[in-house]
Design a protein around this motif. Structure first.
Motif, PDB file in Angstrom:
ATOM      1  N   GLY B 230       0.770  -1.062  -0.049  1.00  0.00           N
ATOM      2  CA  GLY B 230       0.179  -0.011  -0.019  1.00  0.00           C
ATOM      3  C   GLY B 230       0.807   1.271  -0.099  1.00  0.00           C
ATOM      4  N   ARG B 231       2.042   1.325   0.631  1.00  0.00           N
ATOM      5  CA  ARG B 231       2.851   2.449   0.612  1.00  0.00           C
ATOM      6  C   ARG B 231       3.477   2.775  -0.359  1.00  0.00           C
ATOM      7  N   SER B 232       4.578   1.500  -0.617  1.00  0.00           N
ATOM      8  CA  SER B 232       5.548   1.568  -1.586  1.00  0.00           C
ATOM      9  C   SER B 232       5.096   1.181  -3.050  1.00  0.00           C
ATOM     10  N   GLY B 233       4.285   0.111  -3.081  1.00  0.00           N
ATOM     11  CA  GLY B 233       3.977  -0.362  -4.609  1.00  0.00           C
ATOM     12  C   GLY B 233       3.108   0.584  -5.234  1.00  0.00           C
ATOM     13  N   LEU B 240       6.284   6.352 -11.664  1.00  0.00           N
ATOM     14  CA  LEU B 240       6.896   5.831 -12.943  1.00  0.00           C
ATOM     15  C   LEU B 240       5.991   6.452 -13.722  1.00  0.00           C
ATOM     16  N   GLY B 241       4.533   6.253 -13.355  1.00  0.00           N
ATOM     17  CA  GLY B 241       3.435   6.915 -14.351  1.00  0.00           C
ATOM     18  C   GLY B 241       3.683   8.342 -14.359  1.00  0.00           C
ATOM     19  N   THR B 242       3.850   9.292 -13.378  1.00  0.00           N
ATOM     20  CA  THR B 242       3.782  10.533 -13.662  1.00  0.00           C
ATOM     21  C   THR B 242       5.260  10.697 -14.591  1.00  0.00           C
ATOM     22  N   MET B 243       6.384  10.231 -14.497  1.00  0.00           N
ATOM     23  CA  MET B 243       7.457  10.256 -15.332  1.00  0.00           C
ATOM     24  C   MET B 243       7.260   9.970 -16.673  1.00  0.00           C
ATOM     25  N   LYS B 244       6.054   9.131 -16.904  1.00  0.00           N
ATOM     26  CA  LYS B 244       5.970   8.563 -18.244  1.00  0.00           C
ATOM     27  C   LYS B 244       5.092   9.892 -19.003  1.00  0.00           C
ATOM     28  N   GLU B 261      17.390  -0.094 -15.277  1.00  0.00           N
ATOM     29  CA  GLU B 261      18.599   0.046 -14.313  1.00  0.00           C
ATOM     30  C   GLU B 261      18.228   1.355 -13.424  1.00  0.00           C
ATOM     31  N   LEU B 262      17.920   2.171 -13.939  1.00  0.00           N
ATOM     32  CA  LEU B 262      17.904   3.648 -12.888  1.00  0.00           C
ATOM     33  C   LEU B 262      16.689   3.383 -12.146  1.00  0.00           C
ATOM     34  N   LEU B 263      15.396   2.946 -12.426  1.00  0.00           N
ATOM     35  CA  LEU B 263      14.392   3.112 -11.449  1.00  0.00           C
ATOM     36  C   LEU B 263      13.912   1.736 -11.030  1.00  0.00           C
ATOM     37  N   VAL B 264      13.830   0.537 -11.767  1.00  0.00           N
ATOM     38  CA  VAL B 264      13.019  -0.507 -11.291  1.00  0.00           C
ATOM     39  C   VAL B 264      13.879  -1.400 -10.372  1.00  0.00           C
ATOM     40  N   LEU B 265      15.333  -1.487 -10.951  1.00  0.00           N
ATOM     41  CA  LEU B 265      16.165  -2.459 -10.154  1.00  0.00           C
ATOM     42  C   LEU B 265      16.592  -1.817  -8.718  1.00  0.00           C
ATOM     43  N   PRO B 266      16.922  -0.745  -8.502  1.00  0.00           N
ATOM     44  CA  PRO B 266      17.336  -0.140  -7.234  1.00  0.00           C
ATOM     45  C   PRO B 266      16.025  -0.184  -6.259  1.00  0.00           C
ATOM     46  N   GLY B 336       4.333  -2.953  -9.000  1.00  0.00           N
ATOM     47  CA  GLY B 336       4.280  -1.547  -8.897  1.00  0.00           C
ATOM     48  C   GLY B 336       4.731  -0.853 -10.177  1.00  0.00           C
ATOM     49  N   CYS B 337       5.961  -1.292 -10.715  1.00  0.00           N
ATOM     50  CA  CYS B 337       6.778  -0.738 -11.612  1.00  0.00           C
ATOM     51  C   CYS B 337       5.991  -0.774 -12.945  1.00  0.00           C
TER      52      CYS B 337
END
Lengths: 375, 381
Positions: B230-233, B240-244, B261-266, B336-337
């Protein structure tokens, strides 16, 4: 802007042309098609190429597929037909899609897409993480000076004006030394009085950095001011690909003629090697056979009017445009032509006038087949 | 379009349509744009005379523009579609010409295809096809992130440490208060419910088994995972949606950086580290809550509780609980991603996909939890 004018007034123009022809092709599209839905292509059969250091404009009305073309070059959209070559490498075809991050293209987005939580310097340095810190700093500094953002490097994007944000976006893309720089309607979100200055600066910057650029726009004046060559698009198809001068003076289709400036089309008939129309005779440059029905395209700056009592054409309307008066003239047949006159010659509506047409810029189209045979 | 200058003068009178006692319809006055609205109302309530042929006398029509012509054409066309003949009389030739233009322009509009109502079977087919595509896309995303993960592990230096630490702080450390509070309450609730039953049999000390095993093995990992989903997902999907939507994702890609590599994996890596740690913390706080109630309600002192805890709760319960956490973490981060990347339209799409990401993540977490229970039972653990 000095560089651009020098370029165009060089005495040895022929030599320069030959030199430009010899430059390697950086970007090539071969019969590219792109469809969001099967059977409904957004673009089809698109072929053109861009040489190194050249500025190409994709010009067309909204929905003509120019942004789709740009996104296909960037690798955001897969192609459904044809192939795209970037620096000699096949990057897009129905079976191949090299991801954007491996294409080395730079892009300036319509709304700039700056990273809002990063300062100007961090935005510009974002793609330089692989470099050592001192090199990175030096490159960012050079770039800041080049785009005229020195002194603003600690600001956040929301603390900048639209023009400044665009400079940051430009710097962020150029600092990568992209193979080709893609610009999506770069001036559409700027104030009109700002765009003139930005256009000049951008052209100067692109020349200075010898950047190859593809620019999308719906404004023909912008395209004329910026481009070395223009590709006019309509309904997902390439209508004409040529220099700005050729696009304006010898449009290949009535659509291009109408889109890149005011144009009137007068029907005529080929007789004895000339084109007979109700406003006079025109040379049959294309060599149509006698009896062919044609239309003649005329631009307002080629038509001049002279008040004269025994004439059947008369003025229907006058539009004052500051530097000129644009007259709408009704012909006896009901057709309408426009004439641009100096702003001091004011004639009232209804005045009978005599038309003088200077036939240098007229272009012929066949009435039933609206594409010129050599176009 | 006005046909003649002199008609403009007669526009003061109003346009009308009426039926004479003989059953002849007559149009009069100016059929032009300013009079169109009342005329249209009249026409809507107009009673056309009966009979196979309708005679319309338009001789008294003083003016007509394209709007009027269109209205007349539409009304007569409706009659013709009902299978009746229309005889139009005395219309001025210039108006007749206009009528002709209007009717030919209408005929040129091609019918729209493919918008007909779908049958039930077609609907089922479309629905199934869409679902199938969604699963396919989801699997493709899973595969892509797995491949990226392997590449990352091969070259450890390309891990984005700053993004990882930031995510650890936001999704791990900052979740401590809420996770602690809720699992503490869960411990309290379980102990209360157990106390009622155990007191009846006088087996108060078994409260330790009840609280310890249920919390360590099931409740703590599950509640933690649901909270983090609920918090992080949802935050991942929204970010990511806003960035898209703002094209930042595209911008990142043109800078030669993969958003994976920049967003999902970390984010995924941070959750894989943070969620087991949060689960251990939840275990401790939850058991403490149970201990408080045990001493208050059942008279089991802290010392007795802890001694019994050592004997009754085997280490494997703790390990199973903590072992499930990384699996849950991967589910939450990837769902989430993935939902963030799926956003196509504008800002309202962000909200929709954020909700979907939470629901899907919780759903998958519980499904996998059930799967673990069955599998572990199978192996006799």
């Amino acid at each position: 802007m000095s560089t651009g004018q020098q370029r165009r007034t060089l005495p040895d123009a022929a030599l320069r042309l030959a030199e430009e022809r010899n430059r390697p092709t950086v970007l090539e599209l071969r019969k590219v098609g792109c469809a969001y839905e099967k059977g409904r292509p957004a673009i089809a059969d698109m072929s053109f190429s861009v040489r190194e250091g050249e500025i190409l404009c994709l010009l067309g009305p909204s929905g003509c597929g120019k942004t789709t073309t740009l996104r296909a070059i960037a690798g955001f959209e897969p192609v459904s037909a044809g192939a795209i070559y970037l620096a000699g490498r096949l990057v897009s075809s129905p079976d191949v899609l090299v991801p954007t991050e491996q294409r080395h293209v730079g892009m300036v987005f319509q709304e700039y897409a700056l990273f809002p939580h990063l300062r100007v310097v961090e935005n510009i340095a974002f793609g330089l993480q692989h470099l050592p810190a001192d090199q990175r700093k030096a490159q960012v500094r050079t770039m800041l000076d080049m785009v005229g953002l020195a002194g603003l490097e600690r600001r956040y994007p929301h603390e900048l004006s639209g023009g400044q944000q665009q400079r940051v976006a430009l710097a962020r893309a150029l600092v990568q030394k992209p193979v080709v720089l893609l610009l999506d309607e770069p001036f559409s979100s700027l104030d009109p009085d700002m765009t003139g200055k930005m256009r000049e600066d951008l052209r100067h910057l692109l020349m200075h950095t010898k950047t190859t650029a593809v620019l999308v726009t719906h404004d023909h004046e912008e395209a004329f001011a910026m481009a070395d060559r223009i590709a006019v698009l309509n309904n997902g198809c390439l209508e004409q690909f040529d220099t700005p001068e050729a696009i304006y003076h010898t449009p290949a289709t009535p659509f291009v003629a109408d889109f890149v400036g005011q144009a009137d089309f007068i029907p005529g008939l080929v007789e004895n090697g000339t084109v007979m129309t109700e406003i006079g005779e025109f040379p049959n440059q294309v060599g149509y056979q006698g009896g062919t029905k044609v239309v003649v395209m005329i631009r307002p700056d080629d038509v001049h009017i002279e008040p004269s009592d025994h004439c059947t054409a008369h003025i229907l309307a006058r539009q004052f445009r500051g530097s000129e008066n644009l007259y709408t003239i009704g012909l006896p047949s009901g057709h309408v032509v426009h004439s641009s006159e100096s702003s001091t010659s004011v004639y009232p509506v209804g005045t009978p006038v005599e038309l003088q047409v200077i036939a240098t810029h007229t272009v012929l189209f066949e009435q039933d087949h609206p594409r010129r045979p050599n176009g | 379009m006005r046909m003649k200058d002199n008609t403009v003068l007669t526009m003061e009178q109003s346009a009308g349509i009426s039926v004479s006692p003989e059953g002849i319809v007559s149009c009069d006055g100016p059929w032009t744009l300013p009079h169109l609205a009342p005329l249209e109302d009249r026409l809507a309530a107009f009673l056309w005379p009966d009979g196979p042929t309708v005679v319309v006398n338009a001789g008294k029509t003083t003016a007509m523009d394209t709007g009027g012509a269109w209205l007349l054409q539409r009304s007569l066309g409706a009659l013709q579609r009902d299978g009746r003949q229309v005889e139009l009389r005395d219309l001025r030739p210039e108006f007749a010409q206009l009528l002709q233009i209007v009717s030919t322009t209408q005929a040129a509009i091609p019918p729209v295809e493919g918008l007909g109502a779908r049958t039930k079977l077609e609907q089922v087919g479309f629905l199934a096809w869409n679902r199938l595509n969604q699963w396919k896309n989801g699997l493709a995303f899973l595969g892509e992130s797995l491949a990226a993960w392997l590449r990352l592990l091969a070259t450890l230096r390309s891990i984005r440490w700053r993004a990882l630490c930031r995510s650890l702080e936001l999704d791990g450390f900052n979740a401590l208060p809420i996770v602690g509070l809720l699992t503490f309450l869960m411990g309290v609730v379980i102990a209360y419910q157990g106390a009622e039953q155990l007191r009846k049999f006088g087996t108060n000390i078994f409260i330790v088994d009840l609280v310890g095993i249920s919390l360590l093995r099931e409740i703590a990992p599950l509640v933690t995972a649901i909270l983090v989903a609920g918090r992080s997902g949802s935050a991942y999907a929204a970010q990511l949606g806003t960035m898209k939507v703002t094209e930042e994702l595209d911008a990142v890609r043109t800078l030669g950086i993969s958003p994976m590599e920049l967003l999902v994996l970390p984010k995924a890596l941070a959750l894989v580290i943070a969620l087991p740690l949060l689960t251990v913390y939840a275990d401790a706080v939850g058991v403490f809550g149970g201990m408080l109630i045990a001493s208050g309600q059942l008279g089991v002192s802290f010392t007795e509780f802890l001694t019994r805890f050592e004997e009754a709760v085997a280490l494997r319960h703790f390990l199973i609980g903590v072992g499930k956490a990384p699996v849950f973490a991967v589910i939450i981060a990837l769902v989430g991603c993935y939902q963030g990347f799926q956003i196509r339209g504008g800002v309202d799409d962000v909200g929709r996909h954020t909700t979907i990401s939470v629901v899907q993540a919780i759903f998958l977490v519980i499904v996998f939890d059930a799967f673990f229970s069955i599998a572990l039972n199978w192996w006799g653990l």
